[in-house]
Design a protein around this motif. Sequence first.
Motif, short mmCIF file in Angstrom:
data_model
loop_
_atom_site.label_atom_id
_atom_site.label_comp_id
_atom_site.label_asym_id
_atom_site.label_seq_id
_atom_site.Cartn_x
_atom_site.Cartn_y
_atom_site.Cartn_z
N ILE A 230 0.78 -1.19 -0.10
CA ILE A 230 0.03 0.02 0.06
C ILE A 230 0.76 1.26 0.06
O ILE A 230 0.55 2.24 -0.59
N ALA A 231 1.94 1.36 0.67
CA ALA A 231 2.91 2.45 0.75
C ALA A 231 3.47 2.81 -0.69
O ALA A 231 3.67 3.63 -0.96
N GLU A 232 3.59 1.58 -1.38
CA GLU A 232 4.10 1.96 -2.98
C GLU A 232 2.89 2.45 -3.66
O GLU A 232 3.27 2.99 -4.78
N ILE A 233 1.75 2.01 -3.34
CA ILE A 233 0.68 2.47 -4.29
C ILE A 233 0.13 3.77 -4.18
O ILE A 233 -0.14 4.37 -5.10
N LEU A 234 0.03 4.08 -2.91
CA LEU A 234 -0.52 5.51 -2.56
C LEU A 234 0.12 6.62 -3.27
O LEU A 234 -0.78 7.58 -3.69
N PRO A 235 1.44 6.70 -3.41
CA PRO A 235 1.93 7.72 -4.26
C PRO A 235 1.58 7.85 -5.96
O PRO A 235 1.74 8.86 -6.30
N CYS A 236 1.21 6.81 -6.36
CA CYS A 236 0.75 6.67 -7.74
C CYS A 236 -0.68 7.05 -8.03
O CYS A 236 -1.09 7.12 -9.09
N ASP B 104 -8.93 11.12 -6.81
CA ASP B 104 -9.45 10.64 -5.32
C ASP B 104 -11.21 10.24 -5.76
O ASP B 104 -11.81 10.09 -4.57
N THR B 105 -11.45 10.18 -6.78
CA THR B 105 -12.92 9.66 -6.91
C THR B 105 -12.98 8.19 -7.23
O THR B 105 -14.15 7.63 -7.37
N VAL B 106 -11.72 7.46 -7.41
CA VAL B 106 -11.87 6.14 -7.43
C VAL B 106 -10.84 5.45 -6.71
O VAL B 106 -10.00 6.14 -6.15
N VAL B 107 -10.85 4.18 -6.56
CA VAL B 107 -10.01 3.54 -5.57
C VAL B 107 -8.50 3.79 -6.25
O VAL B 107 -7.57 4.10 -5.57
N LEU B 108 -8.51 2.99 -7.26
CA LEU B 108 -7.09 3.15 -7.93
C LEU B 108 -7.29 3.68 -9.45
O LEU B 108 -8.08 3.40 -10.27
N SER B 109 -6.29 4.45 -9.61
CA SER B 109 -5.94 5.06 -11.04
C SER B 109 -4.59 5.54 -10.60
O SER B 109 -4.15 5.99 -9.68
N GLY B 110 -3.84 5.47 -11.60
CA GLY B 110 -2.47 5.70 -11.42
C GLY B 110 -1.78 6.10 -12.49
O GLY B 110 -1.84 6.32 -13.53
N ARG B 111 -0.48 6.81 -11.99
CA ARG B 111 0.38 7.42 -13.05
C ARG B 111 1.67 6.57 -13.11
O ARG B 111 2.39 7.07 -13.82
N CYS B 112 1.64 5.55 -12.12
CA CYS B 112 3.13 4.78 -12.27
C CYS B 112 2.69 3.60 -13.11
O CYS B 112 1.80 2.61 -12.70
N PRO B 113 3.38 3.34 -14.05
CA PRO B 113 3.06 1.90 -14.86
C PRO B 113 3.47 0.67 -14.13
O PRO B 113 2.72 -0.37 -14.29
N GLU B 114 4.14 0.78 -13.15
CA GLU B 114 4.57 -0.56 -12.36
C GLU B 114 3.38 -0.89 -11.59
O GLU B 114 3.39 -2.05 -10.87
N LEU B 115 2.40 0.04 -11.28
CA LEU B 115 1.40 -0.21 -10.32
C LEU B 115 0.55 -1.47 -10.97
O LEU B 115 0.41 -2.28 -10.08
#
Length: 124
Positions: free
Chosen positions: A62-68, A72-83
């Motif tokens: 989770i600590a790795e996921i949060l910065p990505c 804030d309208t969805v649980v996960l969307s990211g800018r980190c491809p490794e996510l």
Amino acid sequence: MRIGELSRRTGVSQRSLRYYEEQGLLTPARLPSGYRDYDERTVTVVRRIQILLSAGLGTSAIAEILPCTVDDTVVLSGRCPELVDGLAQERDRITAAIDDLVAARDILDSLVGRPLQVQGMSSR
């Protein structure tokens, strides 16, 4: 907002919130009095943490996921491809654990009512 209000608004215990801070998941500001001061966005972060924990992720993942997370309208969307790759690996780990548990359950089911056979001893 102070920790008590964050706890009330999220339904997460103050103890858990302190644990999240220890794990680096939350970084509240400190007031001159030493009290934690959380901003409004922290409510969303705590809700996200709770969902990710319920999905079987550990606090280090989770600590790795949060910065990505950027939306804030969805649980996960990211800018980190490794996510995406990391979550796929975590899903594979959970699937393998489920498969192991199903196999263990099947073996246990097959043992119920089975006669005990000891090598070298015949049943008369």
